[in-house]
Enzyme design. Structure first.
Site, mmCIF file in Angstrom:
data_model
loop_
_atom_site.group_PDB
_atom_site.id
_atom_site.type_symbol
_atom_site.label_atom_id
_atom_site.label_comp_id
_atom_site.label_asym_id
_atom_site.label_seq_id
_atom_site.Cartn_x
_atom_site.Cartn_y
_atom_site.Cartn_z
ATOM 1 N N GLY A 255 0.810 -1.201 0.000
ATOM 2 C CA GLY A 255 0.000 0.000 0.000
ATOM 3 C C GLY A 255 0.853 1.265 0.000
ATOM 4 O O GLY A 255 1.121 1.821 -1.058
ATOM 5 N N SER B 110 5.109 -5.567 -3.170
ATOM 6 C CA SER B 110 4.800 -4.161 -3.327
ATOM 7 C C SER B 110 5.452 -3.331 -2.213
ATOM 8 O O SER B 110 6.661 -3.403 -2.030
ATOM 9 C CB SER B 110 3.279 -3.983 -3.361
ATOM 10 O OG SER B 110 2.924 -2.715 -3.827
ATOM 11 N N TYR B 111 4.675 -2.554 -1.447
ATOM 12 C CA TYR B 111 5.261 -1.741 -0.377
ATOM 13 C C TYR B 111 5.834 -2.605 0.743
ATOM 14 O O TYR B 111 6.604 -2.126 1.577
ATOM 15 C CB TYR B 111 4.238 -0.752 0.188
ATOM 16 C CG TYR B 111 4.897 0.366 0.967
ATOM 17 C CD1 TYR B 111 5.386 1.493 0.304
ATOM 18 C CD2 TYR B 111 5.064 0.287 2.341
ATOM 19 C CE1 TYR B 111 6.014 2.512 0.998
ATOM 20 C CE2 TYR B 111 5.684 1.300 3.049
ATOM 21 C CZ TYR B 111 6.161 2.417 2.367
ATOM 22 O OH TYR B 111 6.801 3.424 3.068
ATOM 23 N N ASP C 33 4.253 -6.309 -14.871
ATOM 24 C CA ASP C 33 3.876 -5.236 -13.949
ATOM 25 C C ASP C 33 4.626 -3.973 -14.345
ATOM 26 O O ASP C 33 5.849 -3.991 -14.497
ATOM 27 C CB ASP C 33 4.240 -5.646 -12.520
ATOM 28 C CG ASP C 33 4.070 -4.526 -11.507
ATOM 29 O OD1 ASP C 33 3.198 -3.661 -11.722
ATOM 30 O OD2 ASP C 33 4.803 -4.515 -10.502
ATOM 31 N N HIS D 31 1.742 -7.630 -10.997
ATOM 32 C CA HIS D 31 2.204 -7.153 -9.693
ATOM 33 C C HIS D 31 1.951 -8.189 -8.599
ATOM 34 O O HIS D 31 2.779 -8.365 -7.708
ATOM 35 C CB HIS D 31 1.472 -5.848 -9.371
ATOM 36 C CG HIS D 31 2.055 -5.079 -8.232
ATOM 37 N ND1 HIS D 31 3.299 -4.492 -8.287
ATOM 38 C CD2 HIS D 31 1.559 -4.786 -6.997
ATOM 39 C CE1 HIS D 31 3.543 -3.865 -7.144
ATOM 40 N NE2 HIS D 31 2.510 -4.031 -6.350
#
Length: 485
Positions: A106, A202-203, A399, A451
């Site tokens: 996020g 991701s984050y 991605d 992703h």
């Protein structure tokens, strides 16, 4: 002959009897209190309370493993509580299998919504939003999986102090995650000696190495309560702002999504910092790049868009280099419908007094108010690689948000010696992706994945996870059998 007692003797006997009754009551109270305390502090009693059982709402299939959910308090003063869902491995003795902690990113996205419900967990949600199906490539086939909604304000995690939701950041998230882990192992002591790994995407490219660093420091500082930490793996991970951004622009250009002129201007006008706080000139070229991209999902550039949104372009302010958008509106709708059902929340032991007014896959409130985010975590890699941890990075190669080019630039910056050169790896005789092994780090790409690698290529993702756990290289192409003459 019985002695006749005087009134004084009767009074003495009465007083002594009172004392004995009082003592007995005190002893009984202490005994009952000790039993209550033992029950209250017995981790297996709390495990029993957290046990979900064999049937979730909408589940019409049998399972051969246990799973648990509940809260771990990470700060007593403010009442910060992290929600977890723990799913044991499909094995007679799950404690003999590794334990994996999974994060989504996020920042502000739920690992229950994404990691469990559409990626690596066994319980996936049908399009009706009411029923479940069993994921045939769930990672709990080979490991125990611990999902946590982190930090507070994400998913079902909450704080008694509302201002806490406005003060999340990398540092506190890592510290709370370590406290969570230590307390979780107290609740599940049978897993203290199990090989422990961390993964995410991701984050979580920030969350995972930051928590890994704290665990290594914790283990060095104490010998009484060490975590049996073996390594970590991150996918399509935000790692270094400069190299990530450099790779994004190059990926879009080489994939034919933006023009030559736009590519040149992006590199000229937008450095890694200005994309988060763009100058006027950078803002304009980002808008041009967005228009050139068209109505596609930057998280998975070759998959069709959600049919519910085919007739209009999703309005967003600069998808380029941003992690705020979620993967697929359709997949998201399934989770939103399912996890907002009161019966689902009841079975998952969601606290009715602290449940969100509306459960969301990602919290904009958490994301917008994020307090600290270092521009790079490469310094942590340089610190942890010499410790001998198993460290893998993987990348779905369709991605465009954190593309394969970004991760390659990032790894190159570490200047690690190559142990095994770039080669294809195979699954059922077909190329599953590519791999290069460095001293202290392994990099794997997954062909055709976006992703969220386990969502797009679940079988290949499970193959990747098995190799990571075993500490072996990715499979090679087996030679064809020699024909008999």
């Amino acid at each position: 002959m019985c002695e006749v007692l005087s009134p004084q003797s009767e009074m003495a006997r009465f007083e002594w009897s009172q004392i004995w009754v009082t003592d007995i009551l005190i002893l009984a109270t202490l005994f009952l209190c000790s039993i209550s305390f033992a029950i209250a502090t017995d981790p297996f009693v709390q495990q029993g309370k957290d046990r979900i059982g064999r049937a979730l709402p909408g589940q019409n299939f049998n399972i051969n493993f246990e799973h648990y959910s509940g809260y771990i308090t990470v700060n007593e003063d403010t009442g910060r509580n992290l929600f977890y869902w723990f799913i044991e491995a499909e094995h007679q003795d799950p404690t003999s299998k590794p334990l994996l902690l999974w994060f989504n990113g996020g920042p502000g996205c739920s690992s229950i919504a994404f990691g469990e419900a559409e990626e690596i967990g066994p319980f996936h949600i049908n399009p009706d939003g009411n029923t479940l199906y069993l994921n045939p490539y769930s990672w709990n086939q080979v490991a125990n999986i611990l999902f946590v909604d982190s930090p507070v304000g994400v998913g079902f995690s909450y704080s008694n102090t509302s201002s806490e939701l406005l003060n999340n950041g990398d540092k506190r998230t890592a510290e709370d995650s370590l406290i969570f882990l230590l307390k979780w192992f107290e609740r599940f002591p049978q897993y203290k000696k199990t090989d422990f790994f961390i993964s995410g995407e991701s984050y979580a490219g920030h969350y995972v190495p930051q928590l890994s660093q704290l665990i290594v420091n914790h283990n060095s500082a104490t010998k009484q309560n060490p975590i049996n930490f073996k390594g970590y793996m991150v996918g399509n991970a935000l790692t270094d702002d400069f190299y990530d951004q450099l790779g994004i622009f190059q990926f879009m250009w080489t994939s034919g999504m933006i023009s030559d002129q736009t590519f040149k201007l992006l590199n000229l006008l937008c450095d890694s910092q200005s994309v988060e706080h763009p100058s006027t000139s950078c803002e304009k070229i980002l808008e041009i790049a967005d228009d050139e991209l068209g109505n596609l999902d930057p998280y998975s550039i070759y998959t069709p868009p959600c049919h519910g949104n085919d007739n209009h372009k999703v309005k967003r302010k600069h998808s380029i280099g941003r992690l705020r958008a979620t993967y697929d509106p359709c997949t998201e709708k399934h989770s939103i419908k399912y996890f907002n059902q009161p019966e689902v929340q009841r079975i998952l032991h969601v606290d009715p007094h602290h449940k969100p007014e509306k459960w969301e896959t990602c919290s904009d409130l958490v994301n917008i108010n994020w307090k600290d985010s270092p521009r790079t975590v490469l310094d942590i890699y340089r610190e942890l690689i010499p410790t001998g941890l198993r460290i893998w990075m993987f990348s779905g190669n369709t991605d465009s948000v954190i593309p394969v080019t970004s991760t390659r630039y990032t790894i190159d910056a570490l200047k690690l010696p190559t142990v095994s050169p770039w080669r294809a790896w195979y699954d059922d005789g077909e190329v599953g992706g590519w791999i290069q092994e460095y001293a202290g780090l392994t990099f794997v790409t997954i062909r055709g994945a976006g992703h969220e690698v386990p969502l797009h290529k679940p079988k290949l993702a499970l193959t990747l996870f098995k190799a990571f756990l075993a500490g072996t290289s990715m499979p090679t192409l087996e030679p064809l059998p020699v024909a008999a003459f």
